[in-house]
Every structure is written in structure tokens, then in C-alpha cells.
Design an enzyme around this catalytic site. Sequence first.
Site, short mmCIF file in Angstrom:
data_model
loop_
_atom_site.label_atom_id
_atom_site.label_comp_id
_atom_site.label_asym_id
_atom_site.label_seq_id
_atom_site.Cartn_x
_atom_site.Cartn_y
_atom_site.Cartn_z
N GLU A 48 36.18 50.10 42.76
CA GLU A 48 36.00 48.40 41.65
C GLU A 48 34.81 48.31 41.54
O GLU A 48 34.82 48.09 40.55
CB GLU A 48 36.58 47.51 43.10
CG GLU A 48 36.37 45.68 42.39
CD GLU A 48 36.60 45.47 43.83
OE1 GLU A 48 37.59 45.83 44.38
OE2 GLU A 48 36.29 44.14 43.61
N ASP A 52 34.45 48.23 37.17
CA ASP A 52 33.98 46.72 36.75
C ASP A 52 32.72 46.77 35.21
O ASP A 52 33.43 47.02 34.32
CB ASP A 52 33.15 46.15 37.50
CG ASP A 52 32.49 44.69 36.99
OD1 ASP A 52 32.29 43.85 37.23
OD2 ASP A 52 31.12 45.45 37.53
N ASP A 120 41.18 42.83 41.38
CA ASP A 120 40.59 43.89 41.80
C ASP A 120 41.14 45.20 42.04
O ASP A 120 40.60 46.22 41.55
CB ASP A 120 40.25 43.75 43.41
CG ASP A 120 39.32 42.14 43.60
OD1 ASP A 120 38.81 42.14 43.05
OD2 ASP A 120 39.65 42.21 44.77
N GLU A 123 40.65 46.88 38.39
CA GLU A 123 39.55 47.12 38.40
C GLU A 123 39.37 48.66 38.60
O GLU A 123 38.55 49.93 38.78
CB GLU A 123 38.05 46.01 38.32
CG GLU A 123 37.68 44.80 37.41
CD GLU A 123 36.62 44.07 38.13
OE1 GLU A 123 36.03 43.72 37.60
OE2 GLU A 123 36.44 44.23 39.71
#
Lengths: 239, 239
Positions: A48, A52, A120, A123
Amino acid sequence: MPDPTRQRNLQRCLLKLGVPETPNLNWALLDQALTHASASSTNYEQLEFLGDAALRLAAAEFLLEAYPQATVGELAAVRSRLVSDHTLADLGDLLGLESYLQVSASASRDVAGRRSRLADAFEAVLGVLYLHDHSLTLIRSWLDTHMARLAEQIRRDPTLQNYKAALQEITQATGGGLPEYRTEEISQIHGDTERFASTVWFQERLWGEGRGASMKQAEQAAARMAYEPLKQALSPGKS
Amino acid sequence: MPDPTRQRNLQRCLLKLGVPETPNLNWALLDQALTHASASSTNYEQLEFLGDAALRLAAAEFLLEAYPQATVGELAAVRSRLVSDHTLADLGDLLGLESYLQVSASASRDVAGRRSRLADAFEAVLGVLYLHDHSLTLIRSWLDTHMARLAEQIRRDPTLQNYKAALQEITQATGGGLPEYRTEEISQIHGDTERFASTVWFQERLWGEGRGASMKQAEQAAARMAYEPLKQALSPGKS
């Protein structure tokens, strides 16, 4: 390796997203990205973290290509909204990501956490796609369409552009602290589009002012006015 | 294309950074990245926007590889410092970037803006290197050494880790506003390592407390304590 049923499930998931067929993908890693079952599986948090950052870069690249005439301030404001948990959860919903997500029974009962789980997981999947060949090719091959649609939507609706977040990013980078908003109600009329007035201050100087029907709108308007001059001032070599 | 003198100058700059020889680099773009002469040349701002995102991704990838056992919270705190203007200006200084930077006479007289010019130019150069093949290969080939050294330095000195910024990133992503610090002087003794006490609040709940010799240190300590529980709470599906 995930078992054959799970692997078919994961393949369907990528198909649903629109990812081109990628037989040699790291399926075990994708399985981890979509398994939020126990706190001990921390690997998806790492994916994640990576996803991101990959998403922010993909969004920056996409926006610069799509809007070559826009100022960086405008693009930063659009991106801030584009990569937000809110937008990611919406996209996750649209693409039906939830049905591929393995969560523990206790977590699945937590309805309030549903949207942040989706964001989440989204990502984390982007992290896996980035790691496939350490490029944004797999990600952009299907995400560009969504970014195009969402960016247009964000640009059409000024209240969706997050100038406050964009302003904060540039003041934070300098280590000089946060911009400060002073907002007051100047009209009692509910629905008055100028009910609130806001000024934004940074390092004891006034940078912008704005009005709006809500405190938030007034502050966003003030942040929008402040963005370009403050960016210039914080990078004095530019002019 | 830049003239032959400028092109040799740009080649020397890459040599100085440690970038492998790349004959087919887009030299005109690198020239723009290192030209902050007039406000009309906005291209380097776009390169800076891209380079900033490429750097964040490079740092995330590097940190995950170098510290596989660290929590994402720790890595986020280290990265926040690693990609800060402060660190970039230091690196720009170390690598002598300034002598390749073309700035207008008026800007060059602005001594205070020197370090932010350096940081901006650094990011713009990273943007050009990313665009070369849309991967982080060229960037990481020389930047990894510096990231390794700086990450160790940041990890050794907890005051350099920016937990406040890391905390802010996660609360901002949810759109729930910013964490709030309440800090007071609890001892008058200068140099007392517990002179200040700070608590950090988010959505009317206490998440962490910390002490330190300065307000900043106390707040960083409070943010450090708050990071993991708050991250868990904001992503309730994780446990």
C-alpha cells in the site's frame, strides 16, 4: 502460491480492473495485497505504501500530459483529490474490488471500515502492478481512462478541488508550518453563497481571502487565491 | 537544443551527480530543468512536480528494500525527511548543483532563496531522468547511495524523523482534518530533556504524548506514539 481457485479469482479481479493479461505476474504478492485478514500479514501495508507513491506519480504524469496548459498549482489540487481515499474507495466500488478482498470475519463486520479497506486494497494492488516491471505501464494501461473521467469531474466542480491540501503541501515542504485560516459567518442566511468569509495566513502574512456557502467552501476559495503567490514567494528564484 | 557549451556543461552536471552516461538524454529538457531565469519558463515547474513524485516513489521503494523489517510508519517518517526541501538542498550543495543552474541576475541576488532554488532544481532534474525511460532506473543508479547514507543518519537521530508529517499524511488522506498538538513547558530548566510535554489529539481523542528538550521534540515524540494506533484506527479492516 495461492491455490488454483484463489488464483482464478485473482485473474478475474485483474480482468475486471482492465489490466492486460500478465501471465507471469507475482500472484502470491497480489494475493497478499488482497488479504487483509490478520494484523500479522503486514506485507499488504508495504504494498500500500508503495502503491500510494506509484499512484501519485502516475497521476502527476497523466495530468501533465492531459493538461499541458494548466498551472502546477491547479494540477496539484486536482491530484490531491484524485489520489484521496475517497476517490479510491469510489473506484474500488465501481470496479467491484470488494468481492476479491479476503478479510477476517471481525473486520468484515466493521461496516464503517469498509471504504478505507477498499482504498487500502486498491493502493496495494497498484503496488503489485508497479513491482511487476518497476514501471507504471501496467497501471496506466487501465487507470488512465478512470483518471481522465475523474479529473474532468474534479475540474468541473471547483468544490472538489482541494486547494487547502495543495497549499499545505507547499508550506510543509519548507518546514515553515501550516497555513492558518480565520473564518467567520458574515450572513445568517442559510444557503447564502457568501455566508462565510475566510482569510488564509502564513508566517504572519495574509495570502488569500474567499467566501462561500460553507466554512469549507470559503476556506477552499481563500486557499485557491493564496496558492500561486505563496508558491512564488516560497521559491524566490523563480521569477 | 542547448548550445554546445551549455550541453558540455549539462553533461558535466550529470557526471558530477553520478548518472551513467546517457547519450540520448533529452538535453533540451535538462536545460529547462536547470534554467530558473524567468517566470515565463514554467516548464521546470512541471518537471519539478513530476520529479517530486518520482523521488517519493524511489524513496518508498528504496526504504522497503533496505529495511524490510521496519514498520510502514517508521518508513513514512524517514521518507518525509528524506524527500524534504532541506535534505534536497543539502544534497544539491554536496553535488555542486548550483554551478549548473542558470538563474536571472535578480534571482541570484536573492540569497535567501538559494536553498529552495537548489531543492527545486534537484527535483526538476529527477523529473528529466524519470522521463528518459519512464522508470526510476537512472535515478536510483546514483541516488541509492545517498538515500542509504541519509536514511541511516535520519534513523540514528530520532529528532530528524518527521513523525508529525507522517501523521498528518494519514489523517489528511481520510479528509478528517489535521492532528492537533497541545504543548506546554513543564520545566524552566534550559536543556532539560523533558522541558516540554505535548499531547496529540485527533477527532477529539488523545492519541499520543511525548516529552522533549524543545517544543518540536516533544511534539515529534507525541506524533511517534500516535502513529501506529491512529493508522490502525483509520483503517479498521486491518486487524
